[in-house]
Scaffold this motif. Sequence first.
Motif, short mmCIF file in Angstrom:
data_model
loop_
_atom_site.label_atom_id
_atom_site.label_comp_id
_atom_site.label_asym_id
_atom_site.label_seq_id
_atom_site.Cartn_x
_atom_site.Cartn_y
_atom_site.Cartn_z
N VAL A 283 -6.55 -12.87 14.83
CA VAL A 283 -6.21 -14.24 14.42
C VAL A 283 -7.47 -14.96 13.95
O VAL A 283 -7.47 -15.66 12.93
CB VAL A 283 -5.53 -15.00 15.58
CG1 VAL A 283 -5.20 -16.42 15.17
CG2 VAL A 283 -4.29 -14.27 16.04
N VAL A 284 -8.54 -14.79 14.71
CA VAL A 284 -9.82 -15.42 14.34
C VAL A 284 -10.28 -14.91 12.97
O VAL A 284 -10.70 -15.68 12.11
CB VAL A 284 -10.89 -15.14 15.42
CG1 VAL A 284 -12.25 -15.66 14.98
CG2 VAL A 284 -10.48 -15.79 16.74
N VAL A 285 -10.16 -13.60 12.76
CA VAL A 285 -10.57 -13.03 11.46
C VAL A 285 -9.71 -13.60 10.33
O VAL A 285 -10.22 -13.98 9.27
CB VAL A 285 -10.48 -11.48 11.49
CG1 VAL A 285 -10.71 -10.90 10.11
CG2 VAL A 285 -11.48 -10.91 12.48
N ALA A 286 -8.41 -13.71 10.56
CA ALA A 286 -7.52 -14.26 9.52
C ALA A 286 -7.91 -15.70 9.19
O ALA A 286 -7.99 -16.09 8.02
CB ALA A 286 -6.07 -14.19 9.99
N GLN A 287 -8.16 -16.49 10.23
CA GLN A 287 -8.55 -17.88 9.99
C GLN A 287 -9.88 -17.95 9.25
O GLN A 287 -10.04 -18.74 8.31
CB GLN A 287 -8.68 -18.62 11.32
CG GLN A 287 -7.34 -18.90 12.00
CD GLN A 287 -7.52 -19.84 13.18
OE1 GLN A 287 -8.58 -19.88 13.81
NE2 GLN A 287 -6.47 -20.59 13.49
N GLU A 288 -10.84 -17.13 9.69
CA GLU A 288 -12.16 -17.19 9.05
C GLU A 288 -12.09 -16.72 7.60
O GLU A 288 -12.78 -17.26 6.73
CB GLU A 288 -13.17 -16.36 9.85
CG GLU A 288 -13.53 -17.08 11.15
CD GLU A 288 -14.52 -16.32 12.02
OE1 GLU A 288 -14.70 -15.11 11.80
OE2 GLU A 288 -15.08 -16.95 12.93
N LEU A 289 -11.22 -15.75 7.34
CA LEU A 289 -11.06 -15.30 5.96
C LEU A 289 -10.53 -16.45 5.09
O LEU A 289 -11.06 -16.74 4.02
CB LEU A 289 -10.10 -14.10 5.92
CG LEU A 289 -9.75 -13.57 4.53
CD1 LEU A 289 -10.98 -13.12 3.78
CD2 LEU A 289 -8.76 -12.41 4.63
N LEU A 290 -9.49 -17.11 5.58
CA LEU A 290 -8.91 -18.22 4.79
C LEU A 290 -9.91 -19.36 4.63
O LEU A 290 -10.02 -19.97 3.57
CB LEU A 290 -7.64 -18.74 5.47
CG LEU A 290 -6.44 -17.78 5.42
CD1 LEU A 290 -5.32 -18.29 6.32
CD2 LEU A 290 -5.94 -17.64 3.99
N GLN A 291 -10.67 -19.62 5.71
CA GLN A 291 -11.59 -20.76 5.64
C GLN A 291 -12.81 -20.45 4.77
O GLN A 291 -13.24 -21.31 3.99
CB GLN A 291 -12.03 -21.17 7.06
CG GLN A 291 -12.90 -22.42 7.04
CD GLN A 291 -12.78 -23.25 8.30
OE1 GLN A 291 -12.06 -22.89 9.22
NE2 GLN A 291 -13.50 -24.36 8.34
N THR A 292 -13.35 -19.26 4.90
CA THR A 292 -14.54 -18.96 4.09
C THR A 292 -14.17 -18.88 2.61
O THR A 292 -15.03 -19.10 1.75
CB THR A 292 -15.23 -17.64 4.52
OG1 THR A 292 -14.25 -16.60 4.56
CG2 THR A 292 -15.88 -17.76 5.88
N MET A 293 -12.90 -18.61 2.31
CA MET A 293 -12.48 -18.62 0.90
C MET A 293 -12.12 -20.02 0.41
O MET A 293 -11.76 -20.20 -0.75
CB MET A 293 -11.27 -17.70 0.72
CG MET A 293 -11.61 -16.24 0.87
SD MET A 293 -10.23 -15.24 0.35
CE MET A 293 -10.24 -15.54 -1.41
N GLY A 294 -12.14 -20.97 1.32
CA GLY A 294 -11.83 -22.36 0.93
C GLY A 294 -10.34 -22.60 0.79
O GLY A 294 -9.93 -23.58 0.16
N LEU A 295 -9.52 -21.75 1.38
CA LEU A 295 -8.07 -21.92 1.25
C LEU A 295 -7.49 -22.81 2.34
O LEU A 295 -6.50 -23.50 2.13
CB LEU A 295 -7.37 -20.55 1.29
CG LEU A 295 -7.65 -19.67 0.07
CD1 LEU A 295 -7.23 -18.23 0.33
CD2 LEU A 295 -6.91 -20.22 -1.14
N ARG A 296 -8.06 -22.75 3.53
CA ARG A 296 -7.62 -23.62 4.63
C ARG A 296 -8.83 -23.91 5.51
O ARG A 296 -9.86 -23.23 5.41
CB ARG A 296 -6.54 -22.92 5.49
CG ARG A 296 -5.22 -22.78 4.79
CD ARG A 296 -4.14 -22.27 5.74
NE ARG A 296 -3.79 -23.24 6.79
CZ ARG A 296 -2.88 -23.01 7.73
NH1 ARG A 296 -2.24 -21.87 7.76
NH2 ARG A 296 -2.62 -23.93 8.65
#
Length: 408
Positions: A283-296
């Motif tokens: 879950v942390v990886v999914a969130q970090e992926l979305l956040q580092t891409m500027g999506l959420r």
Amino acid sequence: QPLSGWAFGPAPRRGTRQVRVGNVLVGGDAPVVVQSMTNTDTADVASTVKQVAELWRAGSEVVRVTVNNPESANAVPRIVEKLAMMGIEVPVVGDFHYNGHQLLANEPACAQALAKYRINPGNVGFGKKRDTQFAQLIEFALQYDKPVRIGANWGSLDQSLATRLMDENALRADPWDAGRVLREALIRSALDSAARAVDLGLPADRIILSCKVSGVQELIAVYRDLAQRSDFALHLGLTEAGIGSKGIVASSAALAVLMQEGIGDTIRISLTPEPGASRTQEVVVAQELLQTMGLRAFTPMVTACPGCGRTTSEFFQELAKVVQEHVRARMPEWKITHPGAEHMTLAVMGCVVNGPGESRHADIGISLPGTGEAPAAPVFIDGEKSVTLRGANIAHEFVDLIDGYVER
Ligand code: SF4
């Protein structure tokens, strides 16, 4: 000079039909949803409730559980009820293979309690049985007013469809290679099953599709094709991604390329946890992926340099960890008391080379003293030097400054 055709940021999200999964919207203009799956025996109510709660607290917005036998189907309504008593309204999705039609028929309370049914078109049955059992699953979705995910998987491809496409391919004047035929079989399995579900009366805005494979390039090729051929909401995930850093890198590489192209409405990072590691890592990886891409944005992000021979100690690495863990732990409260805190940026830097510059770019940053520098750590707030911290209490004082920044 900018590269010709360079565009900053992800492409606009591909237009998809929006699907309601319990209290969560997937597709359309909804943000990309983070989801995960338990690895407990679903029949073990206490363990499953505990893990669903952990995944939800970590930020999973939808949680899937396997429903593979009468005991697990019987446990589902009790799991959902206990979660509700804990104030956890996360949609619980049932993952069905082979016997879903029987389990839903025998356990109406399970059919009702689940927020969505996952159907694997390769594992529904064979021949005429396949058609009948698939239709039964769709009937339950209609009866209980539920959405479904038609989730095809490389590891359980509909073999009769694959064989038929191989035969057709052999007659082509310009035959495809075997990989392309298998990719086509996977896509057709999902699309044909979705078309059948629509024919049976299930509205298209109650269908999510996925076509999971374990290779990065294959996944990108499959989803690009799938996205062009339908407007169903898409669930992205690299299946069997692997353990530890390999799984994280492979999932991130594949999903990042697709999301940069506007493809994907919900993601799951399928990690094999290292022994003893928490399931919540995915879950942390999914969130970090979305956040580092500027999506959420989910939690303040810490920029930290890698450290080098100029860093005088491991203190700065420890500080970066303390700061990231602190803001992550405070975020559930800040989400309510200080919405917007998740957009805050932080920097923890190891010396004067890049420290002040990077710290100025962050909302709040600290540049620790490197080799040969005076034992002082200037703190920058909103791009301006604010205070200089010294002594043994730097970590504590910097965390206080972060909390004060959020308060203001
Ligand atoms: Fe090394 Fe300083 Fe660069 Fe950090 S900022 S990597 S300590 S030179």
